[in-house]
Design an enzyme around this catalytic site. Sequence first.
Site, PDB file in Angstrom:
ATOM      1  N   ALA A  70     -30.509-111.814 -36.213  1.00 47.78           N
ATOM      2  CA  ALA A  70     -31.909-111.612 -36.575  1.00 47.78           C
ATOM      3  C   ALA A  70     -32.042-111.980 -38.046  1.00 47.78           C
ATOM      4  O   ALA A  70     -31.059-111.940 -38.801  1.00 47.78           O
ATOM      5  CB  ALA A  70     -32.300-110.164 -36.335  1.00 47.78           C
ATOM      6  N   GLY A 115     -28.062-110.670 -33.305  1.00 48.77           N
ATOM      7  CA  GLY A 115     -29.079-111.069 -32.325  1.00 48.77           C
ATOM      8  C   GLY A 115     -28.699-112.332 -31.566  1.00 48.77           C
ATOM      9  O   GLY A 115     -29.192-112.570 -30.457  1.00 48.77           O
ATOM     10  N   GLU A 118     -26.577-111.137 -28.854  1.00 50.50           N
ATOM     11  CA  GLU A 118     -27.466-110.407 -27.931  1.00 50.50           C
ATOM     12  C   GLU A 118     -28.287-111.388 -27.077  1.00 50.50           C
ATOM     13  O   GLU A 118     -28.514-111.151 -25.891  1.00 50.50           O
ATOM     14  CB  GLU A 118     -28.385-109.481 -28.738  1.00 50.50           C
ATOM     15  CG  GLU A 118     -27.611-108.341 -29.395  1.00 50.50           C
ATOM     16  CD  GLU A 118     -28.481-107.489 -30.303  1.00 50.50           C
ATOM     17  OE1 GLU A 118     -28.973-108.012 -31.329  1.00 50.50           O
ATOM     18  OE2 GLU A 118     -28.698-106.301 -29.996  1.00 50.50           O
ATOM     19  N   GLU A 138     -23.774-105.926 -37.506  1.00 48.46           N
ATOM     20  CA  GLU A 138     -24.898-105.168 -38.071  1.00 48.46           C
ATOM     21  C   GLU A 138     -24.480-104.003 -38.960  1.00 48.46           C
ATOM     22  O   GLU A 138     -25.152-103.701 -39.956  1.00 48.46           O
ATOM     23  CB  GLU A 138     -25.800-104.627 -36.944  1.00 48.46           C
ATOM     24  CG  GLU A 138     -26.648-105.677 -36.248  1.00 48.46           C
ATOM     25  CD  GLU A 138     -25.951-106.360 -35.090  1.00 48.46           C
ATOM     26  OE1 GLU A 138     -24.714-106.200 -34.954  1.00 48.46           O
ATOM     27  OE2 GLU A 138     -26.620-107.051 -34.323  1.00 48.46           O
TER      28      GLU A 138
HETATM   29  N1  COA Z   1     -30.769-114.167 -41.470  1.00 48.76           N
HETATM   30  C1  COA Z   1     -31.304-114.908 -42.454  1.00 48.76           C
HETATM   31  N2  COA Z   1     -30.693-115.941 -43.026  1.00 48.76           N
HETATM   32  C2  COA Z   1     -29.456-116.235 -42.593  1.00 48.76           C
HETATM   33  C3  COA Z   1     -28.819-115.513 -41.580  1.00 48.76           C
HETATM   34  C4  COA Z   1     -29.536-114.438 -40.998  1.00 48.76           C
HETATM   35  N3  COA Z   1     -29.016-113.694 -40.014  1.00 48.76           N
HETATM   36  N4  COA Z   1     -27.594-116.048 -41.357  1.00 48.76           N
HETATM   37  C5  COA Z   1     -27.491-117.070 -42.220  1.00 48.76           C
HETATM   38  N5  COA Z   1     -28.600-117.195 -42.950  1.00 48.76           N
HETATM   39  C6  COA Z   1     -28.885-118.183 -43.991  1.00 48.76           C
HETATM   40  C7  COA Z   1     -28.087-117.861 -45.267  1.00 48.76           C
HETATM   41  O1  COA Z   1     -28.750-116.885 -46.054  1.00 48.76           O
HETATM   42  C8  COA Z   1     -28.040-119.215 -45.925  1.00 48.76           C
HETATM   43  O2  COA Z   1     -29.283-119.455 -46.556  1.00 48.76           O
HETATM   44  P1  COA Z   1     -29.314-120.134 -48.048  1.00 48.76           P
HETATM   45  O3  COA Z   1     -28.763-121.522 -47.780  1.00 48.76           O
HETATM   46  O4  COA Z   1     -30.776-120.129 -48.375  1.00 48.76           O
HETATM   47  O5  COA Z   1     -28.433-119.300 -48.907  1.00 48.76           O
HETATM   48  C9  COA Z   1     -27.968-120.181 -44.731  1.00 48.76           C
HETATM   49  O6  COA Z   1     -28.427-119.465 -43.596  1.00 48.76           O
HETATM   50  C10 COA Z   1     -26.553-120.654 -44.458  1.00 48.76           C
HETATM   51  O7  COA Z   1     -25.723-119.495 -44.343  1.00 48.76           O
HETATM   52  P2  COA Z   1     -24.417-119.245 -45.258  1.00 48.76           P
HETATM   53  O8  COA Z   1     -24.175-117.761 -45.316  1.00 48.76           O
HETATM   54  O9  COA Z   1     -24.542-119.960 -46.560  1.00 48.76           O
HETATM   55  O10 COA Z   1     -23.305-119.975 -44.362  1.00 48.76           O
HETATM   56  P3  COA Z   1     -21.762-119.630 -44.285  1.00 48.76           P
HETATM   57  O11 COA Z   1     -21.161-120.735 -43.489  1.00 48.76           O
HETATM   58  O12 COA Z   1     -21.202-119.317 -45.626  1.00 48.76           O
HETATM   59  O13 COA Z   1     -21.686-118.268 -43.414  1.00 48.76           O
HETATM   60  C11 COA Z   1     -22.282-116.809 -41.600  1.00 48.76           C
HETATM   61  C12 COA Z   1     -22.132-118.261 -42.090  1.00 48.76           C
HETATM   62  C13 COA Z   1     -22.905-116.844 -40.207  1.00 48.76           C
HETATM   63  C14 COA Z   1     -20.877-116.144 -41.535  1.00 48.76           C
HETATM   64  C15 COA Z   1     -23.173-116.023 -42.589  1.00 48.76           C
HETATM   65  O14 COA Z   1     -24.364-116.758 -42.775  1.00 48.76           O
HETATM   66  C16 COA Z   1     -23.541-114.654 -42.098  1.00 48.76           C
HETATM   67  O15 COA Z   1     -22.738-113.724 -42.191  1.00 48.76           O
HETATM   68  N6  COA Z   1     -24.792-114.493 -41.613  1.00 48.76           N
HETATM   69  C17 COA Z   1     -25.323-113.223 -41.206  1.00 48.76           C
HETATM   70  C18 COA Z   1     -24.742-112.803 -39.899  1.00 48.76           C
HETATM   71  C19 COA Z   1     -25.264-111.432 -39.530  1.00 48.76           C
HETATM   72  O16 COA Z   1     -24.980-110.436 -40.161  1.00 48.76           O
HETATM   73  N7  COA Z   1     -26.049-111.378 -38.453  1.00 48.76           N
HETATM   74  C20 COA Z   1     -26.596-110.157 -37.940  1.00 48.76           C
HETATM   75  C21 COA Z   1     -27.939-109.931 -38.501  1.00 48.76           C
HETATM   76  S1  COA Z   1     -28.607-108.428 -37.860  1.00 48.76           S
END
Ligand code: COA
Length: 265
Positions: A70, A115, A118, A138
């Site tokens: 999400a 999400g 999910e 989360e």
């Molecule tokens: N919501 C909003 N933005 C998100 C996102 C999310 N769930 N997941 C990734 N993004 C965005 C990042 O903020 C980043 O934006 P930016 O370029 O403006 O900084 C972009 O997508 C790329 O992500 P980034 O974190 O730079 O890539 P990465 O390869 O270093 O890491 C993940 C990838 C998936 C490991 C990491 O993005 C992450 O942990 N995301 C969140 C996962 C999460 O907790 N999901 C559950 C949410 S309830």
Amino acid sequence: MERFGHLQAITVTPEDTATVVTVARQKFLNALNRMVLAELDFVLDVLLEDVPNKPLIITGEGSRAFVAGADIGEMVNMTPDEALAFSRFGQGVFSKLETFPSVTIAAVNGYALGGGNELAMACDIRIAAKNARFGQPEAGLGIIPGFGGTQRLARIAGKPNALDLILTGRVINADDALRIGLVHKVVDEGKALEESLSYSRAVLKNSPFALSQAKKAVSGAEPSGPGNGMSAEADLFSRCFAHHDQKEGMKAFLEKRRAKFQEEP
Ligand code: COA
């Protein structure tokens, strides 16, 4: 599929054997905000009227992510009431997908987190590319899964595996997901969609009516129905948004730093 022309974050592609619905917000790793959920809801309604018998494949744009969860930027400032509404809305859309009459397949490339996992779990079948990664991270953001994940993960992979993934927030690879029954098949990188189309072809030879009845029967045979668990999940999800750790966890993610959670729960 002109009826889908106005959509901003979802594309719908009719193929011979299936309709492919793609979450297309690649810049944010296809994270689900309210708009994506609303568009997905709309697409499901239209497909239910137009082509309810055709298999449905859900996938994410690009190879890096199916859906990375999400949208944290949208959730960071939510009040508990807004979080409750967000959870209920997401649960409703995913339940619509789960009860879709035809076979639904998640074609997973890259991250399927929060999400995203999910969403994949609301499909009947999950086909993962070797680079797919699954998890429910989360708790590291100070919240819990809120789109049915606490219920579906326990049903699909068993309560011990669900607790393990939700409590540690760890991310597992496609082979480990196969081992715990979270995915049905692992294929070479870049081949998840192709394999999903071929899976669709295989089920197309069966009676669509029988398939829809089978889905209802299997769903009714599940040990614990979704009713109360879903409602409790939404309440508990919303409660997290009244706690310090949700703001801190999400701000820390957006500011790319480690979160400092309260020591007492
Ligand atoms: N919501 C909003 N933005 C998100 C996102 C999310 N769930 N997941 C990734 N993004 C965005 C990042 O903020 C980043 O934006 P930016 O370029 O403006 O900084 C972009 O997508 C790329 O992500 P980034 O974190 O730079 O890539 P990465 O390869 O270093 O890491 C993940 C990838 C998936 C490991 C990491 O993005 C992450 O942990 N995301 C969140 C996962 C999460 O907790 N999901 C559950 C949410 S309830």
